[in-house]
Design an enzyme around this catalytic site. Structure first.
Site, PDB file in Angstrom:
ATOM      1  N   GLU A   1     -52.381   8.218  27.940  1.00  0.00           N
ATOM      2  CA  GLU A   1     -51.260   7.450  27.501  1.00  0.00           C
ATOM      3  C   GLU A   1     -50.145   7.173  28.831  1.00  0.00           C
ATOM      4  O   GLU A   1     -49.790   8.324  29.426  1.00  0.00           O
ATOM      5  CB  GLU A   1     -50.617   7.791  26.241  1.00  0.00           C
ATOM      6  CG  GLU A   1     -49.256   6.984  26.280  1.00  0.00           C
ATOM      7  CD  GLU A   1     -49.239   5.608  25.963  1.00  0.00           C
ATOM      8  OE1 GLU A   1     -48.525   4.702  26.430  1.00  0.00           O
ATOM      9  OE2 GLU A   1     -50.237   4.935  25.477  1.00  0.00           O
TER      10      GLU A   1
ATOM     11  N   ARG B   1     -36.589 -10.103  16.747  1.00  0.00           N
ATOM     12  CA  ARG B   1     -36.705  -9.103  16.002  1.00  0.00           C
ATOM     13  C   ARG B   1     -35.561  -8.135  15.651  1.00  0.00           C
ATOM     14  O   ARG B   1     -34.926  -7.588  16.861  1.00  0.00           O
ATOM     15  CB  ARG B   1     -37.737  -8.152  16.285  1.00  0.00           C
ATOM     16  CG  ARG B   1     -39.151  -9.041  16.493  1.00  0.00           C
ATOM     17  CD  ARG B   1     -40.231  -7.950  16.963  1.00  0.00           C
ATOM     18  NE  ARG B   1     -41.565  -8.817  17.501  1.00  0.00           N
ATOM     19  CZ  ARG B   1     -42.566  -9.048  16.526  1.00  0.00           C
ATOM     20  NH1 ARG B   1     -42.568  -8.622  15.432  1.00  0.00           N
ATOM     21  NH2 ARG B   1     -43.615  -9.735  16.997  1.00  0.00           N
TER      22      ARG B   1
ATOM     23  N   TYR C   1     -39.161  -8.770   5.439  1.00  0.00           N
ATOM     24  CA  TYR C   1     -39.738  -7.818   4.256  1.00  0.00           C
ATOM     25  C   TYR C   1     -39.075  -6.370   4.568  1.00  0.00           C
ATOM     26  O   TYR C   1     -38.779  -6.024   5.645  1.00  0.00           O
ATOM     27  CB  TYR C   1     -41.284  -7.882   4.475  1.00  0.00           C
ATOM     28  CG  TYR C   1     -42.116  -7.642   5.680  1.00  0.00           C
ATOM     29  CD1 TYR C   1     -42.166  -6.124   5.958  1.00  0.00           C
ATOM     30  CD2 TYR C   1     -42.016  -8.271   6.746  1.00  0.00           C
ATOM     31  CE1 TYR C   1     -42.764  -5.949   7.301  1.00  0.00           C
ATOM     32  CE2 TYR C   1     -42.802  -8.073   7.866  1.00  0.00           C
ATOM     33  CZ  TYR C   1     -43.044  -6.805   8.179  1.00  0.00           C
ATOM     34  OH  TYR C   1     -43.740  -6.628   9.397  1.00  0.00           O
TER      35      TYR C   1
ATOM     36  N   ASP D   1     -55.602  -4.861  21.072  1.00  0.00           N
ATOM     37  CA  ASP D   1     -54.967  -5.744  21.740  1.00  0.00           C
ATOM     38  C   ASP D   1     -55.828  -6.173  23.116  1.00  0.00           C
ATOM     39  O   ASP D   1     -55.602  -7.257  23.674  1.00  0.00           O
ATOM     40  CB  ASP D   1     -53.352  -5.718  22.156  1.00  0.00           C
ATOM     41  CG  ASP D   1     -52.477  -5.932  20.719  1.00  0.00           C
ATOM     42  OD1 ASP D   1     -52.871  -6.572  19.938  1.00  0.00           O
ATOM     43  OD2 ASP D   1     -51.504  -5.756  20.822  1.00  0.00           O
TER      44      ASP D   1
ATOM     45  N   GLY E   1     -52.096  -4.922  13.767  1.00  0.00           N
ATOM     46  CA  GLY E   1     -52.381  -3.694  13.296  1.00  0.00           C
ATOM     47  C   GLY E   1     -53.718  -3.482  12.469  1.00  0.00           C
ATOM     48  O   GLY E   1     -54.293  -2.246  12.758  1.00  0.00           O
TER      49      GLY E   1
END
Length: 416
Positions: free
Chosen positions: A30, A184, A224, A305, A318
């Protein structure tokens, strides 16, 4: 079989879980130092939650919210034009629909990939390792900071701008702007309950998702809950042409609440009140890449992705990454190949299971569920039965949620 996975996001961790459970040695590289995962909330629909259920994912520890209902409404009048009930989804599809904070989902997937329990050998994560090149035939990965690493199988789960795509396809397939960006932000549920103007919208709010379209139809507000209904997740999708700001393809590009309000002229006053309470707002550019003609070459495969980036209109990005991880685990279960030709043949099976499915979701994700006519032609190359192309929210639910990746794997493997 030794497996290298590049990228420790949802796709990479899901692949690690599937492949460790299949008995393989898994090392994840990573590029970040993984001090903290970033992002807002995410949908885990039944097509993904049935995978997590198989993996013994701890719903309570991850603080997931069970979805109860979804409404599609006009942003200016708040009048509902479509409504879906989710409380019987487990009966209909064999799995539940959840909302999760991305950080909580990531943490639980990381635990399932790396803890001693869970079948197979725990995956190992090496952070701060940025991949700079792939050599597909040798199973090599080159890094900016150290030696070349090699494995029998290399899984590139390194996102929208993956360097593996050109290695696999031989073509440049750069991400392009969709002309859309997303504001967001998250807010404590108590902030909404304590505000008289917003409180009227909070009746039966637990497990409720709302999708508001403004009067001109240019902007969409998605709302949500997550984290045991104690946090509300908000996303305002806007055309770039209407923005004075320049957005970025990163999760942490900060803007002010005023920038959100500037885009809400045609929304109801109570929804504007929600925007006024926004703190730590992020603006994120929505990039798109056309479906790939192939996902693998020799020992190298792209997933998540890197293979199928998608816009948020279906909330399936996801879920598709989780399906990828599950399918890899099944395809390589009960086998320990090291020869490049055998691994490539198994990746052919994986691609037959996954590529058309994910490409359909990718194209459907370019429009809202009330705008199906905009994407019908784009879906046709990837669906043999055109009568099953969804045309309304209920049909989208059936198409997206009913898919069982384990059944799809069984069907494919029976042919091999």
């Amino acid at each position: 079989m030794k497996v290298i996975i590049v990228g420790a996001g949802i796709a990479g961790l899901s692949a690690a879980i599937g492949l460790r459970r299949a008995g393989h040695e898994v090392i994840i590289y990573e590029k970040s130092v993984m001090k903290s995962e970033v992002g807002a909330a995410i949908h885990i629909q039944p097509n993904a939650s049935r995978v997590l259920q198989r993996w013994e994912f701890d719903v309570e520890r991850a603080r997931l919210v069970e979805a109860r209902r979804g409404i599609f409404a006009k942003g200016d009048t708040l009048s509902t034009f479509s409504e879906l009930g989710y409380e019987d989804l487990e009966k209909r599809y064999g799995a539940k629909f959840y909302y999760a904070h991305r950080v909580d989902l990531h943490a639980e997937l990381k635990l399932l990939a790396t803890q001693e329990e869970g079948g197979g050998k725990p995956a190992r994560i090496e952070s701060g390792r940025r991949a700079t090149n792939y050599v597909a035939e040798n199973g090599w990965v080159e890094f900016a900071d150290g030696p070349v690493e090699s494995a029998d199988l290399v899984v590139a789960a390194d996102g929208l701008h993956s360097l593996a795509v050109k290695v696999v396809t031989g073509l440049d397939n750069p991400a392009v702007s969709t002309g859309m960006s997303a504001f967001r932000w998250l807010a404590p549920t108590t902030d909404f309950l304590d505000d008289p103007e917003i409180a009227a919208l909070m009746d039966n709010h637990e497990g409720l998702a709302r999708y508001y379209v403004d009067g001109p139809g240019k902007r969409r507000l998605v709302w949500y809950p997550c984290r045991e209904n104690k946090v509300q997740n908000m996303a305002l999708l806007v055309p770039d042409a209407e923005l004075e700001l320049k957005s970025e393809e990163v999760w942490d590009f900060s803007v002010d609440a005023k920038d959100v309000l500037d885009q809400m002229e045609h929304f109801h006053s109570s929804l504007k009140a929600i925007a006024r309470k926004a703190k730590e707002v992020k603006l994120y550019s929505l990039g798109f890449r056309a479906p790939l003609p192939r996902w693998h070459k020799d020992r190298l495969v792209v997933i998540g992705d890197a293979a199928h980036p998608m816009l948020p209109f279906q909330g399936q990005a996801g879920a598709q990454a989780i399906e990828d991880g599950a399918a890899l685990g099944v395809v390589f279960s009960g086998a320990d190949p090291t020869e490049a030709n055998i691994i490539s043949e198994q990746l052919e099976s994986f691609e037959r299971i996954r590529r058309n499915r994910a490409s359909v979701i990718q194209m459907l994700s370019n429009a809202g569920q009330d705008e199906a006519e905009k994407v019908r032609e784009a879906v046709l190359p990837y669906m043999s039965d055109t009568s099953k192309i969804p045309t309304n929210p209920k049909e989208y639910e059936i198409h997206n949620f009913s898919y069982d990746v384990f059944s799809a794997c069984q069907m494919e493997m029976a042919k091999v």
